[in-house]
Design a protein around this motif. Structure first.
Motif, PDB file in Angstrom:
ATOM      1  N   ALA A  98      -4.609  35.603 -21.306  1.00 29.83           N
ATOM      2  CA  ALA A  98      -3.432  35.863 -20.478  1.00 29.83           C
ATOM      3  C   ALA A  98      -3.529  37.248 -19.842  1.00 29.83           C
ATOM      4  CB  ALA A  98      -2.167  35.740 -21.318  1.00 29.83           C
ATOM      5  N   VAL A 103      -5.193  32.848 -16.914  1.00 25.91           N
ATOM      6  CA  VAL A 103      -4.234  31.749 -17.023  1.00 25.91           C
ATOM      7  C   VAL A 103      -3.342  31.758 -15.785  1.00 25.91           C
ATOM      8  CG1 VAL A 103      -2.460  30.682 -18.448  1.00 25.91           C
ATOM      9  CG2 VAL A 103      -4.184  32.154 -19.509  1.00 25.91           C
ATOM     10  N   GLN A 104      -3.501  30.765 -14.936  1.00 21.99           N
ATOM     11  CA  GLN A 104      -2.543  30.626 -13.834  1.00 21.99           C
ATOM     12  C   GLN A 104      -1.619  29.466 -14.175  1.00 21.99           C
ATOM     13  OE1 GLN A 104      -3.845  31.019  -9.721  1.00 21.99           O
ATOM     14  NE2 GLN A 104      -5.345  32.560 -10.300  1.00 21.99           N
ATOM     15  N   CYS A 105      -1.930  28.270 -13.695  1.00 23.38           N
ATOM     16  CA  CYS A 105      -1.041  27.168 -14.063  1.00 23.38           C
ATOM     17  C   CYS A 105      -1.142  26.887 -15.557  1.00 23.38           C
ATOM     18  CB  CYS A 105      -1.319  25.916 -13.248  1.00 23.38           C
ATOM     19  SG  CYS A 105      -2.682  24.896 -13.837  1.00 23.38           S
ATOM     20  N   PHE A 107      -2.937  24.710 -17.162  1.00 20.53           N
ATOM     21  CA  PHE A 107      -3.164  23.334 -17.608  1.00 20.53           C
ATOM     22  C   PHE A 107      -4.563  23.176 -18.210  1.00 20.53           C
ATOM     23  CE2 PHE A 107      -3.100  18.663 -17.258  1.00 20.53           C
ATOM     24  CZ  PHE A 107      -1.820  18.436 -17.720  1.00 20.53           C
ATOM     25  N   CYS A 143      -7.425  26.724 -10.479  1.00 18.57           N
ATOM     26  CA  CYS A 143      -6.582  27.838 -10.035  1.00 18.57           C
ATOM     27  C   CYS A 143      -7.286  29.181  -9.980  1.00 18.57           C
ATOM     28  CB  CYS A 143      -5.384  27.993 -10.966  1.00 18.57           C
ATOM     29  SG  CYS A 143      -4.351  26.541 -11.102  1.00 18.57           S
ATOM     30  N   GLN A 148     -12.094  35.699 -13.850  1.00 20.50           N
ATOM     31  CA  GLN A 148     -11.348  36.424 -14.887  1.00 20.50           C
ATOM     32  C   GLN A 148     -11.499  35.730 -16.243  1.00 20.50           C
ATOM     33  OE1 GLN A 148      -8.138  36.151 -12.113  1.00 20.50           O
ATOM     34  NE2 GLN A 148      -7.631  38.315 -12.309  1.00 20.50           N
TER      35      GLN A 148
ATOM     36  N   LEU B  11       1.069  37.234 -17.487  1.00 21.21           N
ATOM     37  CA  LEU B  11       2.003  36.395 -16.754  1.00 21.21           C
ATOM     38  C   LEU B  11       3.081  36.063 -17.779  1.00 21.21           C
ATOM     39  CD1 LEU B  11      -0.176  33.764 -14.939  1.00 21.21           C
ATOM     40  CD2 LEU B  11       1.195  35.532 -13.913  1.00 21.21           C
ATOM     41  N   GLY B  14       2.072  33.129 -19.400  1.00 22.68           N
ATOM     42  CA  GLY B  14       0.630  32.934 -19.582  1.00 22.68           C
ATOM     43  C   GLY B  14       0.235  32.822 -21.042  1.00 22.68           C
ATOM     44  N   LYS B  17       1.256  29.509 -22.526  1.00 24.30           N
ATOM     45  CA  LYS B  17       0.379  28.422 -22.058  1.00 24.30           C
ATOM     46  C   LYS B  17      -0.945  28.447 -22.812  1.00 24.30           C
ATOM     47  CE  LYS B  17       2.182  28.051 -17.343  1.00 24.30           C
ATOM     48  NZ  LYS B  17       2.010  28.589 -15.986  1.00 24.30           N
ATOM     49  N   VAL B 233       4.265  23.435 -13.819  1.00 22.25           N
ATOM     50  CA  VAL B 233       3.408  22.563 -13.029  1.00 22.25           C
ATOM     51  C   VAL B 233       1.947  22.956 -13.245  1.00 22.25           C
ATOM     52  CG1 VAL B 233       2.740  22.056 -10.657  1.00 22.25           C
ATOM     53  CG2 VAL B 233       5.144  22.180 -11.252  1.00 22.25           C
ATOM     54  N   GLY B 234       1.117  21.956 -13.489  1.00 22.84           N
ATOM     55  CA  GLY B 234      -0.313  22.211 -13.666  1.00 22.84           C
ATOM     56  C   GLY B 234      -1.038  22.253 -12.347  1.00 22.84           C
ATOM     57  N   GLY B 235      -0.689  23.195 -11.514  1.00 25.40           N
ATOM     58  CA  GLY B 235      -1.326  23.351 -10.196  1.00 25.40           C
ATOM     59  C   GLY B 235      -0.542  22.607  -9.136  1.00 25.40           C
ATOM     60  N   PHE B 237      -0.453  23.902  -5.182  1.00 22.47           N
ATOM     61  CA  PHE B 237      -1.192  24.116  -3.927  1.00 22.47           C
ATOM     62  C   PHE B 237      -0.545  23.399  -2.755  1.00 22.47           C
ATOM     63  CE2 PHE B 237      -4.252  23.654  -7.506  1.00 22.47           C
ATOM     64  CZ  PHE B 237      -4.408  25.001  -7.757  1.00 22.47           C
ATOM     65  N   GLY B 480       2.847  26.499 -10.301  1.00 22.49           N
ATOM     66  CA  GLY B 480       1.595  26.509 -11.052  1.00 22.49           C
ATOM     67  C   GLY B 480       1.016  27.877 -11.294  1.00 22.49           C
ATOM     68  N   GLY B 481       1.803  28.762 -11.894  1.00 20.63           N
ATOM     69  CA  GLY B 481       1.239  30.029 -12.335  1.00 20.63           C
ATOM     70  C   GLY B 481       0.932  30.987 -11.220  1.00 20.63           C
ATOM     71  N   GLY B 604      -6.255  37.228  -8.959  1.00 18.87           N
ATOM     72  CA  GLY B 604      -6.375  35.832  -9.383  1.00 18.87           C
ATOM     73  C   GLY B 604      -6.078  34.874  -8.240  1.00 18.87           C
ATOM     74  N   GLN B 605      -5.082  35.214  -7.432  1.00 19.07           N
ATOM     75  CA  GLN B 605      -4.758  34.355  -6.284  1.00 19.07           C
ATOM     76  C   GLN B 605      -5.921  34.319  -5.296  1.00 19.07           C
ATOM     77  OE1 GLN B 605      -1.959  32.356  -5.572  1.00 19.07           O
ATOM     78  NE2 GLN B 605      -1.745  32.676  -7.757  1.00 19.07           N
TER      79      GLN B 605
END
Ligand code: FES
Ligand code: FES
Lengths: 163, 714
Positions: A98, A103-105, A107, A143, A148, B11, B14, B17, B233-235, B237, B480-481, B604-605
């Protein structure tokens, strides 16, 4: 049509807790571990994404061996010791991921936690991010772009004491 | 005050998760919920003549089977194109206009029972001829136009006259493929009837208030009778705008029970939304020295069976034309209907395709004229203060696009170009030489995007403060994060001087009536962040005035303009001409997204967007058969990049501040995607010295190009 509903009761030791799951339907015997885990859990640490063995989201450890749980039939692993990401909650791995922005989404993350945790338990210490990328070939992340994740994973693995 | 950059400890969610403690929407169940699936068309275009559902109806656990004849399903209202309902579409129809179109709905007590019953349905299909490719639609001319007014068009000056006399005129035609957002979590919706005759819709949408509007209209209810909730949400976009919530709502209303509907991942390729495949034509007139005199961009975007958000998507192509101002310019944007899955919003929203074409065209111009890529872009690209002609409105009678005269409020593109070039030079000196039989190429590209959709953007926030407890409530969603909650906490914490552990952020359902236009177009920090900032300023003022007790404030923020972010990408690619194999050795991105509030999240984005750009460039493609079926349904065959596909990537953020925004920020979520594919293709073309037909630049396509064949590109 007459109700010919079949029920199959499956049991496993999930993250050290015995869990019993009633699977119903004609296909219940063929149900995969991933589906069985999700059938009764409120929050299931292992995720189901592709259901075809292509993404690694459902990765768990079954009797000490890493498996894609969407493909592994539950009955074949009756009574097995199953470790999901929950088994690594007490370690610093989740926090390290994290904090690294891995860790973004999220999943894909529980599956990756299992993979990295398993590598650590085997004393695997990749030398480069490329080497770790090879070891995580089974896992998709849509994602983060992986950088990272590889960065944090590499550092963490190399800090672990050999068990 | 300004908000200082900080990479907050994690996050907000984060850690949870990573510990496997977060339940995503696809795991959500409510007591007694039914499981729904749809019988979907196996054909690209077909009529369901009838369906024998007798066996399915009395199969164990089956609660409802709805055929198109069992209910008069209203249309899904769709988004409005300005005020026009151009994306209205039937929720359920006996005429299947694309592969995967739902024709029969089925709900059962368990998912297994639903699948068993699905197999018992006996549909009687009549296959129909259809338009299953963009080529086919192109050959139909105007007949395939999806919009009532035809193409969107804009012109400034007289490009035709310039093309007739200029020293240099170059035209390139390029193609891009239909691709999928490929979010990892399957697509799902859960709809529950309430005791008061309303519905709660659980769905991972980007714009819950818009879904509420459409759902209320769909079900003939008031807005207050519909609540939309968005679990993690798992992604996303942009792609979670499928019709599952509407189908689940039909069943929930019919059965008066909660209904959850989820696509298997392979169904998701069919029924989810996709990125428009496109053909793009770019034509430029230049002086011998490379001064751009006139440019024309004509695009044909394949929208599939329905327009959906297509009219807006095609408009976004204008950004790539606007990036290089010329006195004489013309844009023609066609949205073509085919019998393919519906294309809609996908990260980048119509810009990746056009930027690809324009930037590959630019590289070819530079090669033809013997001028440097960097130099050409530095000289030609739009600057701060200049009018951005890509911001405007469309006359929905004629399709004419009318720029509003908005100005570029800030641009650090020159810095980004310079930084990428410098990075490229450094990378080249450090990389080991390429293997024998391989050729090395370098490429660069630039891009301009948008922050927010430039109209009707809003976000509402409420802030409650007592010493040591700061509560922030926002109507924004986190697709989604993307880190919305973290950044809102950061802003509120800094304004009111509270540490992260004293801050609670709630991203609320629509019931909280904190209107928000949605997590799209890289806009939530820009819009929702400003709303939180504004509400905190109000609280701060009251605190300074010495007011006692809990202080609270509310702000509804409507941003001014749509501050374009910029980016450049430089890349080094090795190519083996004998096989067409490409290996990306390095990429560097210079990004101007205004002030960076959370450097790690921003990085990250950009890295994630760059990965999507790389997939778009080299691997990803939805393959269709000649009769409109998907040639491959598996995730494995699709080509999502894996960790081993990623080169080392450097990212540099420009020291930039967007003056028009209280926090100085611009959008970050999409801009990193745009320049990647053209930079990679420019590098490949530089390596092999031949043009590629478009995307993806697969080994086959590169191998054919090396042999001088036009190559194939679907
Ligand atoms: S869900 Fe098991 S590998 Fe994807
Ligand atoms: S963080 Fe979203 S798929 Fe990896």
């Amino acid at each position: 049509m007459e109700n010919t509903e079949k029920t199959y009761t499956w049991m496993a030791l999930v993250d050290s807790t015995p869990r019993q799951v009633d699977l119903t339907g004609n296909a219940s015997l063929a149900e995969a571990i991933a589906a069985a885990l999700q059938a009764e859990a409120l929050v299931d640490p292992s995720k189901i994404a592709c259901s075809e063995g292509s993404c690694g989201a459902c990765c768990v450890r079954v009797d000490g061996e890493r498996l894609l749980s969407c493909l592994a039939p539950a009955w074949r692993h009756f009574g097995a010791r199953i470790e999901t990401a929950a088994s690594w909650r007490a370690t610093d791995l989740p926090m390290r991921l994290a904090q690294a922005g891995a860790v973004q989404c999220g999943f894909c993350t529980p599956g990756l936690v299992v993979a990295l945790g398993d590598l650590a338990d085997h004393g695997v210490k990749p030398k480069t991010e490329a080497e770790l990328a090879d070891l995580l070939q089974a896992h998709l992340c849509r994602c983060t772009g992986y950088q990272q994740l590889l960065h944090a994973g590499l550092a963490w693995l190399n800090e672990q004491e050999n068990s | 005050m300004t908000i200082a950059g900080e990479s907050s400890p994690a996050l907000r969610d984060g850690l949870a998760k990573a510990r496997g403690e977060v339940a995503f929407g696809s795991e959500l169940r409510v007591a007694g919920n039914l499981f729904a699936i749809a019988l979907r068309s196996p054909f690209g275009h077909a009529q369901l003549l009838d369906v024998d559902a007798a066996a399915a109806r009395c199969a164990p656990g089956v609660v409802a089977v709805l055929t198109p004849w069992d209910l008069s399903a209203p249309d899904v209202p769709g988004d409005l194109f300005y005020d026009q309902p151009l994306s209205r579409r039937p929720a359920l129809s006996a005429e299947a206009l694309h592969v995967g179109a739902p024709v029969v709905l089925l709900a059962a007590e368990t998912l297994a029972q639903a699948y068993e019953a699905l197999r018992l349905l006996r549909p009687n299909w009549l296959e129909l001829p259809g338009q299953f490719s963009l080529e086919g639609a192109l050959s139909q001319g105007g007949a395939a136009e999806a919009l009532p007014f035809g193409a969107v068009h804009w012109q400034q000056g007289d490009p035709q006259a310039i093309f007739a006399q200029a020293a240099i005129v170059r035209e390139d035609i390029l193609r891009t493929s239909t691709v999928q957002a490929g979010a990892l979590e399957p697509y799902w919706a859960l709809v529950e009837p309430t005791a008061q005759g309303g519905f709660i819709v659980h769905n991972g949408v980007a714009a819950p208030f818009e879904l509420r509007r459409q759902m209320a209209e769909f079900l003939g209810l008031s807005l207050q009778q519909v609540e939309v909730r968005c679990p993690p949400v798992g992604g996303g976009f942009g792609s979670r705008s499928d019709d599952l919530a509407f189908l689940a709502a039909l069943l929930a209303r019919h059965c008066q029970r909660p209904v959850r509907m989820q696509l298997q991942r392979s169904e998701g390729w069919l029924a989810g939304r996709v990125r428009h495949g496109a053909q793009l034509r770019v034509r430029s007139a230049l002086t011998q020295q490379g001064r751009l005199l006139a440019r024309e961009l004509e695009v044909w975007y394949d929208t599939g069976a329905f327009a959906d958000l297509g009219p807006y998507v095609v408009l976004r192509a204008l950004r790539s034309l606007a990036l290089y101002p010329a006195e004489h310019q013309r844009f023609i944007g066609h949205l073509l209907r085919t019998n393919k899955p519906v294309a809609s919003a996908t990260r980048g929203f119509g810009n990746p395709q056009a930027t690809f074409a324009v930037e590959v065209h630019n590289a070819r111009i530079c090669k033809q004229l013997g001028i440097g890529s960097l130099e050409f872009r530095q000289k030609t690209a739009i600057r701060a203060g200049a009018i951005n002609p890509s911001v405007g409105v469309v006359d929905t009678q004629t399709g004419a696009f009318v720029p509003k005269g908005a100005r570029i409020s800030s641009s650090a593109l020159p810095w980004c170009l310079q930084r990428a070039q410098q990075g490229l030079e450094e990378a080249i000196t450090h990389l080991p030489a390429c293997a024998p039989g391989w050729l090395r190429g370098q490429g660069v590209a630039a891009a301009m995007h948008t922050t927010g959709k430039g109209r009707a953007e809003v976000s509402t926030a409420e802030v409650f403060w007592t010493p040591g407890l700061l509560r922030v409530r926002s109507g924004a969603t986190d697709q989604g994060g993307t880190g919305v909650a973290s950044v809102l906490a950061q802003i509120a914490g800094q304004v009111l001087g509270e540490p992260p552990e004293a801050i609670v952020v709630e991203l609320c359902s629509t019931a909280a009536e904190l209107a928000d236009s949605g997590a799209h177009a890289s806009s939530r920090t820009f819009v929702a962040g400003a709303a939180v900032w504004d509400a905190c300023q109000l609280v701060l003022a009251r605190r300074k005035a010495g007011e006692p007790g809990e202080l609270s404030a509310r702000s509804a923020w409507h941003p001014d303009g749509n501050a374009p972010p910029f980016a450049t990408c430089a890349a080094v690619v090795d190519v083996e001409p004998a096989t067409g194999l490409c290996q990306v050795r390095w990429m560097g991105l210079g990004v101007d997204a205004g002030r960076i509030l959370n450097p790690r999240q921003a990085l990250g984005q950009v890295l994630g967007a760059a990965m999507m750009g790389l997939g778009f460039a080299l691997y990803e493609r939805l393959d269709f058969t000649a009769d409109g079926r998907l040639a491959s349904l598996s995730v494995a065959d699709y080509g999502t990049p894996r960790a081993t596909d990623m080169p080392p990537i450097d990212v540099w953020f420009a020291p930039s501040v967007e003056e028009s925004h209280p926090l100085g920020v611009k959008g970050i979520g999409e801009i990193g995607l745009m320049p990647v594919a053209p930079a990679l293709v420019n590098a490949i073309e530089a390596a092999i010295g031949r043009p590629l037909p478009g995307l993806p630049a697969t080994p086959e396509s590169v191998w054919r190009a090396c042999r001088g064949e036009g190559g194939t590109c679907t």
